[in-house]
Design a protein around this motif. Sequence first.
Motif, PDB file in Angstrom:
ATOM      1  N   UNK A 177       0.843  -1.188   0.000  1.00 43.15           N
ATOM      2  CA  UNK A 177       0.000   0.000   0.000  1.00 43.15           C
ATOM      3  C   UNK A 177       0.881   1.241   0.000  1.00 43.15           C
ATOM      4  N   UNK A 178       0.543   2.201  -0.835  1.00 42.05           N
ATOM      5  CA  UNK A 178       1.266   3.466  -0.903  1.00 42.05           C
ATOM      6  C   UNK A 178       0.412   4.560  -0.292  1.00 42.05           C
ATOM      7  N   UNK A 179       1.061   5.571   0.281  1.00 39.34           N
ATOM      8  CA  UNK A 179       0.349   6.652   0.962  1.00 39.34           C
ATOM      9  C   UNK A 179      -0.307   7.635   0.006  1.00 39.34           C
ATOM     10  N   UNK A 180       0.288   7.830  -1.162  1.00 36.29           N
ATOM     11  CA  UNK A 180      -0.231   8.793  -2.131  1.00 36.29           C
ATOM     12  C   UNK A 180      -0.683   8.068  -3.393  1.00 36.29           C
ATOM     13  N   UNK A 181      -1.696   8.579  -4.081  1.00 32.96           N
ATOM     14  CA  UNK A 181      -2.120   7.953  -5.333  1.00 32.96           C
ATOM     15  C   UNK A 181      -1.032   8.072  -6.399  1.00 32.96           C
ATOM     16  N   UNK A 182      -0.782   6.985  -7.100  1.00 35.22           N
ATOM     17  CA  UNK A 182       0.286   6.943  -8.106  1.00 35.22           C
ATOM     18  C   UNK A 182      -0.284   6.700  -9.489  1.00 35.22           C
ATOM     19  N   UNK A 183       0.512   7.047 -10.489  1.00 34.52           N
ATOM     20  CA  UNK A 183       0.130   6.808 -11.882  1.00 34.52           C
ATOM     21  C   UNK A 183       0.794   5.544 -12.412  1.00 34.52           C
ATOM     22  N   UNK A 184       2.031   5.288 -11.937  1.00 34.94           N
ATOM     23  CA  UNK A 184       2.720   4.070 -12.368  1.00 34.94           C
ATOM     24  C   UNK A 184       3.720   3.611 -11.311  1.00 34.94           C
ATOM     25  N   UNK A 185       4.210   2.401 -11.498  1.00 39.24           N
ATOM     26  CA  UNK A 185       5.135   1.764 -10.554  1.00 39.24           C
ATOM     27  C   UNK A 185       6.276   1.142 -11.351  1.00 39.24           C
ATOM     28  N   UNK A 186       7.475   1.199 -10.805  1.00 38.59           N
ATOM     29  CA  UNK A 186       8.639   0.598 -11.451  1.00 38.59           C
ATOM     30  C   UNK A 186       9.419  -0.214 -10.434  1.00 38.59           C
ATOM     31  N   UNK A 187       9.904  -1.381 -10.843  1.00 37.05           N
ATOM     32  CA  UNK A 187      10.750  -2.218 -10.001  1.00 37.05           C
ATOM     33  C   UNK A 187      12.164  -2.124 -10.545  1.00 37.05           C
TER      34      UNK A 187
END
Length: 102
Positions: free
Chosen positions: A32-42
């Motif tokens: 879970x992330x605290x802020x809304x995101x548009x994308x994620x990268x590993x």
Amino acid sequence: MRCFFAAALIAIAGQASAATVTVAVDTVQLATFHLPMADIHVADPAIADANMIDARHVFVLGKVPGATTMIARDAAGHVLESQQIIVVRATKSATPGSRRPN
């Protein structure tokens, strides 16, 4: 006063980005992330994979033992938060259908 407020916000953001997700090989963990995101990268997709469920939740799949980082970005490409991913070897007790000894 403004400098103090800005420093406090930076300190809070730094604490929020210190999260760690631990997942076993071939299993999925919800992050879970605290802020809304548009994308994620590993950083190292050979170790783990991340799939967005919605703007604040990601499924993390452990592939091989190791450590990597995932970064959440907003629509403008700014880094919102990062979380460390630790992938550990699966234990017999963690595999589906296995029983713990009495």
